[in-house]
Motif scaffolding. Structure first.
Motif, PDB file in Angstrom:
ATOM      1  N   GLN A   1      -7.433   0.292   3.293  1.00 20.86           N
ATOM      2  CA  GLN A   1      -8.268   1.361   2.685  1.00 20.86           C
ATOM      3  C   GLN A   1      -9.084   2.038   3.818  1.00 20.86           C
ATOM      4  O   GLN A   1      -9.313   3.196   3.552  1.00 20.86           O
ATOM      5  CB  GLN A   1      -8.899   0.818   1.608  1.00 20.86           C
ATOM      6  CG  GLN A   1      -8.016   0.333   0.520  1.00 20.86           C
ATOM      7  CD  GLN A   1      -7.041   1.052   0.146  1.00 20.86           C
ATOM      8  OE1 GLN A   1      -7.058   2.337  -0.216  1.00 20.86           O
ATOM      9  NE2 GLN A   1      -5.820   0.367  -0.072  1.00 20.86           N
ATOM     10  N   GLN A   2      -9.245   1.552   4.933  1.00 24.09           N
ATOM     11  CA  GLN A   2     -10.128   1.962   5.977  1.00 24.09           C
ATOM     12  C   GLN A   2      -9.330   2.944   7.111  1.00 24.09           C
ATOM     13  O   GLN A   2      -9.676   3.464   7.883  1.00 24.09           O
ATOM     14  CB  GLN A   2     -11.114   1.025   6.702  1.00 24.09           C
ATOM     15  CG  GLN A   2     -12.144   0.173   5.888  1.00 24.09           C
ATOM     16  CD  GLN A   2     -11.975  -0.538   4.837  1.00 24.09           C
ATOM     17  OE1 GLN A   2     -10.921  -1.362   4.934  1.00 24.09           O
ATOM     18  NE2 GLN A   2     -12.138  -0.131   3.537  1.00 24.09           N
ATOM     19  N   SER A  12       0.865  -1.153   0.047  1.00 24.64           N
ATOM     20  CA  SER A  12       0.171  -0.044   0.034  1.00 24.64           C
ATOM     21  C   SER A  12       0.740   1.034  -0.005  1.00 24.64           C
ATOM     22  O   SER A  12       1.802   1.239   0.693  1.00 24.64           O
ATOM     23  CB  SER A  12      -0.952   0.001   1.431  1.00 24.64           C
ATOM     24  OG  SER A  12      -1.713   1.291   1.182  1.00 24.64           O
ATOM     25  N   LEU A  13       0.493   2.294  -0.942  1.00 31.02           N
ATOM     26  CA  LEU A  13       1.080   3.429  -0.865  1.00 31.02           C
ATOM     27  C   LEU A  13       0.499   4.485  -0.117  1.00 31.02           C
ATOM     28  O   LEU A  13       0.908   5.222   0.703  1.00 31.02           O
ATOM     29  CB  LEU A  13       1.030   4.118  -2.262  1.00 31.02           C
ATOM     30  CG  LEU A  13       1.927   5.340  -2.369  1.00 31.02           C
ATOM     31  CD1 LEU A  13       3.461   5.171  -2.023  1.00 31.02           C
ATOM     32  CD2 LEU A  13       1.792   5.892  -3.852  1.00 31.02           C
ATOM     33  N   VAL A  14      -0.973   4.049   0.170  1.00 30.17           N
ATOM     34  CA  VAL A  14      -1.833   5.280   0.889  1.00 30.17           C
ATOM     35  C   VAL A  14      -2.034   4.819   2.285  1.00 30.17           C
ATOM     36  O   VAL A  14      -2.530   5.798   3.050  1.00 30.17           O
ATOM     37  CB  VAL A  14      -3.278   5.318   0.078  1.00 30.17           C
ATOM     38  CG1 VAL A  14      -2.922   6.111  -1.248  1.00 30.17           C
ATOM     39  CG2 VAL A  14      -3.847   4.211   0.096  1.00 30.17           C
ATOM     40  N   SER A  15      -1.660   3.755   2.870  1.00 27.12           N
ATOM     41  CA  SER A  15      -1.916   3.274   4.249  1.00 27.12           C
ATOM     42  C   SER A  15      -0.702   2.780   4.864  1.00 27.12           C
ATOM     43  O   SER A  15      -0.120   1.751   4.064  1.00 27.12           O
ATOM     44  CB  SER A  15      -3.264   2.343   3.973  1.00 27.12           C
ATOM     45  OG  SER A  15      -3.371   1.916   5.515  1.00 27.12           O
ATOM     46  N   SER A  16      -0.503   3.042   6.082  1.00 25.02           N
ATOM     47  CA  SER A  16       0.627   2.293   6.663  1.00 25.02           C
ATOM     48  C   SER A  16       0.079   1.287   7.795  1.00 25.02           C
ATOM     49  O   SER A  16       0.847   0.936   8.720  1.00 25.02           O
ATOM     50  CB  SER A  16       1.642   3.612   7.556  1.00 25.02           C
ATOM     51  OG  SER A  16       0.872   3.888   8.565  1.00 25.02           O
ATOM     52  N   ASP A  20      -6.897  -4.139  -2.205  1.00 18.82           N
ATOM     53  CA  ASP A  20      -8.000  -3.749  -1.183  1.00 18.82           C
ATOM     54  C   ASP A  20      -7.924  -4.830  -0.144  1.00 18.82           C
ATOM     55  O   ASP A  20      -8.833  -5.635  -0.183  1.00 18.82           O
ATOM     56  CB  ASP A  20      -9.325  -3.374  -1.561  1.00 18.82           C
ATOM     57  CG  ASP A  20     -10.250  -2.676  -0.439  1.00 18.82           C
ATOM     58  OD1 ASP A  20      -9.995  -2.740   0.714  1.00 18.82           O
ATOM     59  OD2 ASP A  20     -11.530  -2.342  -0.966  1.00 18.82           O
ATOM     60  N   ALA A  21      -7.101  -4.741   1.025  1.00 21.11           N
ATOM     61  CA  ALA A  21      -7.159  -5.875   1.783  1.00 21.11           C
ATOM     62  C   ALA A  21      -6.533  -5.334   3.058  1.00 21.11           C
ATOM     63  O   ALA A  21      -5.980  -4.365   3.369  1.00 21.11           O
ATOM     64  CB  ALA A  21      -5.807  -6.826   1.220  1.00 21.11           C
TER      65      ALA A  21
END
Length: 360
Positions: A47-48, A9-13, A42-43
């Protein structure tokens, strides 16, 4: 040149410690003219728990964790000049690696970017059918975010054409000194998810000093620790979003780095938090591992601990003035020698040299 990058993921750490590494490297490569698309599934509720919106330096493609969606994003690899598969995506790792080899153009550069090389190599030694072993003959190069000569020798021994470490670093626009935030006030803070190959070392280097210093305050951030028994002077913060990392690093008297078992064993593997803390001028205490002096000078830019007793001794002797001096020295060092701009310069040179060699 166009890069198709398949990662966690790029958008979530969230359960994704490599996020800031991807962001730093890709942001700096984009500044050098690369057109980047980052594909992530999406895993795992990532994404949340996004830390950032899709960034301007890469097109973010989030695909459902289904075979149909996987095949769709793999087909897009054919449009790229450079196709990268990072390890630790968490779903379809083998299929993604096989897929980039199958879908990349014949003139494209194919790269396996290993952000946990020591663990991957252990798996390869134990499994002769490991997907990375199968893919190595078809890959142009392996990049790792740590490991030094032991990892390079191991990968080339397994048949990699080229293996080059591209170490973690700091993006000074992202990690830098900020005012104190009392939510993170303590004497020693540690940030890291609870993982099987890290937990015993956290017990030794963090919980043991906490028990030995009951009058000092300790703070632990990261996922999974809520069910862990801890001394009364340890506070659990839970997931710490990347926007809070500077305050998390700047506020405590010192922050702790604890390597995972495999990285501590092989050495030359500074975690992202080492450079994030240094960039924020934090006083860093790290567990001992071979090669630390390549990145920070012990007792001048970092405090090194062989065990939990060393951590307790460092804390007992650490004055605010000395902590500030160590943190500032570390900040100057990483800004001079360990930025993502410098890492991108290295990667750009590797990519261009390979393309020139292939063309010749």
């Amino acid at each position: 040149m166009k890069i198709a990058f398949y990662g966690s993921s790029l958008v979530s750490s969230y359960w994704n410690g490599a996020a800031t590494y991807y962001r730093g490297i890709l942001k700096a490569l984009h500044a050098r003219g690369y057109d980047i698309t980052f594909y992530e599934p999406d895993a795992f509720d990532r994404q949340q728990h996004r830390d950032i919106d899709p960034p301007p330096y890469a097109r973010s493609v989030v695909y459902p964790a289904t075979v149909e969606a996987l095949n769709g994003v793999l087909a897009e690899a054919a449009a790229a000049d450079i196709v990268v598969k990072a390890n630790g995506v968490g779903v379809f790792d083998a299929e993604l690696l096989d897929g980039i080899v199958r879908h990349a153009r014949g003139d494209a550069l194919t790269v396996f970017w290993d952000v946990d090389a020591a663990a991957t190599l252990d798996e390869m030694r134990a499994d002769a059918s490991h997907p990375v072993l199968r893919a190595l003959p078809a890959l142009d190069m392996v990049l790792t975010y740590g490991g030094g000569p032991p990892v390079v020798d191991a990968y080339t021994g397994f048949g990699a054409r080229h293996c080059i470490p591209v170490y973690n670093a700091v993006d000074p626009e992202t990690h830098h000194p900020v005012p104190r935030d009392e939510r993170f006030a303590c004497d020693l803070a540690f940030l890291g998810n609870r993982l099987p190959d890290r937990e015993a070392r956290v017990e030794e280097f963090f919980l043991r000093p906490a028990a030995a210093l009951p009058k000092q305050r300790f703070l632990i951030g990261g996922n999974g620790w809520e069910s862990k028994a801890m001394p009364d002077n340890v506070r659990h913060r839970g997931h710490v979003y990347t926007a809070e990392h500077n305050a998390f690093n700047c506020t405590p008297r010192a922050v702790l780095n604890v390597a995972r078992d495999s990285m501590a064993h092989i050495g030359f593997s500074p975690a992202t938090r080492v450079f994030e803390a240094a960039g924020a001028a934090a006083c860093l205490i790290t567990d001992a591992w071979e090669g630390i002096e390549q990145f920070l000078i012990p007792d001048v830019e970092v405090l090194v601990a062989r065990d939990g007793q060393d951590v307790a001794d460092h804390l007992a002797a650490l004055t605010p003035d000395r902590a500030a001096a160590i943190g500032e020295a570390a900040r100057r060092r990483v800004l001079a020698e360990h930025t993502y701009d410098l890492r991108a310069e290295q990667v750009d040179a590797l990519f261009r040299a390979h393309r020139a060699q292939a063309a010749a």
